[in-house]
Design an enzyme around this catalytic site. Sequence first.
Site, short mmCIF file in Angstrom:
data_model
loop_
_atom_site.label_atom_id
_atom_site.label_comp_id
_atom_site.label_asym_id
_atom_site.label_seq_id
_atom_site.Cartn_x
_atom_site.Cartn_y
_atom_site.Cartn_z
N THR A 106 -94.94 28.72 -15.48
CA THR A 106 -94.43 29.66 -14.45
C THR A 106 -93.09 30.18 -14.94
O THR A 106 -93.05 31.13 -15.69
CB THR A 106 -94.31 28.99 -13.07
OG1 THR A 106 -93.58 27.77 -13.19
CG2 THR A 106 -95.67 28.72 -12.48
N ASN A 142 -83.72 31.35 -9.29
CA ASN A 142 -84.23 30.85 -8.03
C ASN A 142 -83.80 31.65 -6.81
O ASN A 142 -84.43 31.57 -5.76
CB ASN A 142 -83.88 29.37 -7.90
CG ASN A 142 -84.72 28.54 -8.85
OD1 ASN A 142 -85.93 28.45 -8.68
ND2 ASN A 142 -84.11 28.00 -9.88
N LYS A 165 -96.41 21.53 -17.33
CA LYS A 165 -95.48 22.61 -17.02
C LYS A 165 -94.39 22.04 -16.12
O LYS A 165 -94.61 21.06 -15.39
CB LYS A 165 -96.16 23.79 -16.34
CG LYS A 165 -96.71 23.50 -14.98
CD LYS A 165 -96.25 24.51 -13.95
CE LYS A 165 -94.79 24.36 -13.70
NZ LYS A 165 -94.13 25.33 -12.95
N THR A 204 -92.79 16.61 -12.06
CA THR A 204 -93.30 17.30 -13.23
C THR A 204 -93.94 18.61 -12.90
O THR A 204 -94.04 19.49 -13.72
CB THR A 204 -94.37 16.44 -13.91
OG1 THR A 204 -95.06 17.27 -14.80
CG2 THR A 204 -95.36 15.88 -12.93
#
Length: 697
Positions: A141, A390, A167, A178
């Site tokens: 991502t 973010n 990922k 994770t």
Amino acid sequence: MKTPRGFSYAGIHCGIKAARKDVALVFSEAPCSAAGCFTVNASRAAPVRDAERRLPAAGVRAIVANSGNANALVGPEGERDVREVCGAVARALGVDPAGVLAASTGVIGVRLPVQKLVSCAPALSAARGTAIELAAEAVMTTDTRPKLASRTLRVGDAEASIAAFAKGSGMMAPELATVLAFITTDLAVTPPALQSALAQAMRASFDMINIDGDMSTNDAVFALANGLAANAPIEEGTPEHALLAEALEAVCVELARQIAEDGDGATKLLVVHVSGAPTSEMARELARVVAGSNLVKAAVFGADPNWGRVLMAVGARVGSRRWALDPERASVHVQGVCVYADGAPTGADPTALRAKMREPQVTIDVGWTDGKAAATAWGCDLSYDYVKINADYTSLTHASPDGTIARDDRLTNYSPGFKRALLVEALSYIARFTNTRAVIKYGGAAMVKDSLKASFANDINLLRSAGLLPVVVHGGGPEITDTMQKLGHGRSEFVDGVRVTGRDDVKVVEMVLTGKINTELVSLLNQSSAHAVGVSGKDAGLLRARKLVGEGGRDLGMVGEVTHVNRDLLEVLLEKKYVPVVSPVGLGEDGEGYNINADAAAAEIAIALRAEKLIYLTDVPGILENGELVSEIAASELVRKIADGTIKGGMVAKTKSVLRAIEGGVASVHIIDGRTPHSVIAELFTDRGVGTLVKRE
Ligand code: ADP
Ligand code: MG
């Protein structure tokens, strides 16, 4: 990467994300024991709920994992969607739907675009191969790179291997951290033994990474063991089980480190060791707390040896837990340098420490002599980019009605602070450029691809409305070549970027340049404003030309060089804020039309107009040397780069024109990538230019 027997992997694009791969498959030709560890987040995603109900289990054949959409917090449809996707994948693979698991990662709160996944299931199945890297890519991502790890091990007489991918990136903190990991092995293991070995492996690996203190809704670690190594099935409580747990741990630690290293916006890996603590719980928690402290992380980003923050973070947790442990009696090492011991700072040289902290990995050790427990946690620094990534994640992605997630870069979606900064910066640049004359050579892909054509036209109109005075000179590129071929003129020969042009060819050149490309470009520019004026070099004798003789007396046919530019015509147009769009055809003394290299025409026009800027749009990022972009270069250096062969082909004509323009008094010449939308705006209105800037000295 060596992959275990009987496993195949795939990673393809199914349309959840705009362009990148977004669905991965792990498949085993033999039924597997399967185990899973999942987030404890009470808002966990539908595929997590589905998988944790079903694992550990035997008979699993496949896992389908998508990125771009988390399938979390979407209501009861979420689990129905999981079953539908698993069903379609099972059909494509020809296996029982009960043997297919699912995982998702991406935006929370948007329905999964099930139809896209269902319809791509056959393609996904067909794409299977041993390239596990493709699957690793498809689950990314905000990860900047795929994460992979592998091991081989011997169990009894059997040689077995483990291969895994994961990922990570952001939103992950202890209690499994994770987001997604997939471990495959050809060992034979009973499902409960696989489950307990995996759970054991978690403790020193994924449970010990802390990127940002936030726990994901989608964390899931899967292990599949298909038994094709033909060892006696591993049971719990045996030495082989310990061996398996150890190997799984090694693989998971490797993935966990990679995940921490590639945390959102991370520039450094942070490793925190705690030792000598009375209990393992204390050691583990304190290591994670230090690795997760925003103040510690920000100091690591800035290479600031502010070790006081380490004991601040330790003391805060010890105090709130009321543990009998004295932070003041701890020793603290940063990058191996002792900064605090025996209840006092050691006076370590901050300058030397600062230099050591610039390394890509920063290690902090906190030690006591109270006990024997130790733990290691991994994290990363806190950079400006973490907030950028973010702050804009959901506002910069938008879900279309069919669930497709795409980036939405419009300024309205950014934070008010960012918008303010951008506008203030942009407006002050724009003011500075009022009445600046910029000659822009339009060429390459920017002339061919519709979306780039539109963004170019948009840029020119914006420049004009911002008070700049743009002049466009276009090339002919592939269209001339195509038309020549269609008309049976054969292939064009190029000498250093200049097209050798026969007497018949020049008619085709003129027809395409003036009759087609010029009129099309003018129409495009005039769609939203009506200020573009198409002119051929013949109009009002704008470009007077004579025959150009090639290097070493070589005959180039009807290729001309500019002898004079009728500046008056352009001045009249610029006076009234028209945008001249010039087709580079020259008028000879003999009344003949000459084909003029557009790079050269642009340079002569820039000189005649005393333009402040000359910009070449082309299909490379700028001048390249050993594949690297040269962002700034002096004119004298350029001459050497042609001589030593660094600059070749079409770039030679461009470079010679650049030199000619600089000699003629143009202050700055830029070669920029026309394949990037809005590159002209980026070049003019931002401090850090794009492409190559050529300066006089
Ligand atoms: P345009 O249509 O923009 O005039 P050209 O094909 O005439 O493009 O010229 C640009 C080409 O020059 C590049 O695509 C590249 O293949 C070639 N080239 C040769 N040497 C270099 C170099 N050192 N740096 C960049 N491009 C180079
Ligand atoms: Mg060229």
